[in-house]
Design a protein around this motif. Structure first.
Motif, PDB file in Angstrom:
ATOM      1  N   ASP A 160      -4.018  11.848   0.382  1.00  0.00           N
ATOM      2  CA  ASP A 160      -5.268  11.519   1.068  1.00  0.00           C
ATOM      3  C   ASP A 160      -5.244  10.078   1.586  1.00  0.00           C
ATOM      4  N   ALA A 161      -4.686   9.168   0.816  1.00  0.00           N
ATOM      5  CA  ALA A 161      -4.642   7.762   1.209  1.00  0.00           C
ATOM      6  C   ALA A 161      -3.657   7.507   2.342  1.00  0.00           C
ATOM      7  N   ILE A 194       0.814   4.167  -2.772  1.00  0.00           N
ATOM      8  CA  ILE A 194       0.620   5.577  -2.420  1.00  0.00           C
ATOM      9  C   ILE A 194       1.737   6.431  -2.991  1.00  0.00           C
ATOM     10  N   GLY A 222       0.812  -1.210   0.000  1.00  0.00           N
ATOM     11  CA  GLY A 222       0.000   0.000   0.000  1.00  0.00           C
ATOM     12  C   GLY A 222       0.842   1.253   0.000  1.00  0.00           C
ATOM     13  N   ASP A 261      -4.278  12.531  -4.345  1.00  0.00           N
ATOM     14  CA  ASP A 261      -4.844  11.191  -4.181  1.00  0.00           C
ATOM     15  C   ASP A 261      -3.965  10.347  -3.260  1.00  0.00           C
ATOM     16  N   GLY A 309      -3.519   4.850   9.740  1.00  0.00           N
ATOM     17  CA  GLY A 309      -4.502   4.292  10.674  1.00  0.00           C
ATOM     18  C   GLY A 309      -4.521   2.773  10.635  1.00  0.00           C
ATOM     19  N   GLY A 310      -4.443   2.220   9.439  1.00  0.00           N
ATOM     20  CA  GLY A 310      -4.395   0.761   9.308  1.00  0.00           C
ATOM     21  C   GLY A 310      -3.156   0.167   9.947  1.00  0.00           C
ATOM     22  N   GLY A 352      -3.272   8.922   5.223  1.00  0.00           N
ATOM     23  CA  GLY A 352      -3.903   8.892   6.541  1.00  0.00           C
ATOM     24  C   GLY A 352      -4.559   7.552   6.829  1.00  0.00           C
ATOM     25  N   TYR A 353      -5.244   7.007   5.835  1.00  0.00           N
ATOM     26  CA  TYR A 353      -5.866   5.689   6.008  1.00  0.00           C
ATOM     27  C   TYR A 353      -4.805   4.613   6.189  1.00  0.00           C
ATOM     28  N   TRP A 354      -3.731   4.737   5.439  1.00  0.00           N
ATOM     29  CA  TRP A 354      -2.641   3.771   5.569  1.00  0.00           C
ATOM     30  C   TRP A 354      -2.072   3.807   6.983  1.00  0.00           C
TER      31      TRP A 354
END
Length: 109
Positions: free
Chosen positions: A85-86, A66, A62, A82, A92-93, A88-90
């Motif tokens: 933005d991803a 990114i 991931g 793009d 958190g995961g 932050g999700y990465w």
């Protein structure tokens, strides 16, 4: 909307009872340590280890994806947003995958 209000009232009622009831019976309820049956512990450790390894492998892939999105982001007019933005999700995961055992141990202690 009426159904939502009923649901919220039920959650509040049950939640308040769960907070009060244990205090009243705290001396009577035993709290044994978790003890896995023979043969189950090794299999559970193996499954959890495989899931954690898979999560970390996906995290590496991931992060590479990114980075590629950020490098090629100028073409779509968003300027690499793009990928950013991803990110932050990465993150958190990764916190959940890397800290799952610690998080569960904190709440089980």
């Amino acid at each position: 909307m009426n159904m939502v209000k009923r649901f919220v009232a039920l959650v509040v009622l049950v939640g308040s009872n769960l907070l009060v009831a244990p205090a009243a019976f705290a001396d009577e309820v035993p709290n044994p340590k978790p003890n896995a049956p023979d043969g189950v512990k090794d299999m559970a450790d193996k499954i959890i280890g495989l899931l954690k390894w898979g999560g970390l492998a996906f995290a590496i892939a991931g992060l590479l994806i990114i980075g590629i999105k950020m490098m090629s982001g100028r073409d779509n007019g968003r300027g690499g947003r793009d990928g950013i933005d991803a990110l932050g999700y990465w993150a958190g995961g990764m916190v959940l995958v890397g800290g799952a055992a610690s998080i569960v141990s904190f709440f089980m202690a």
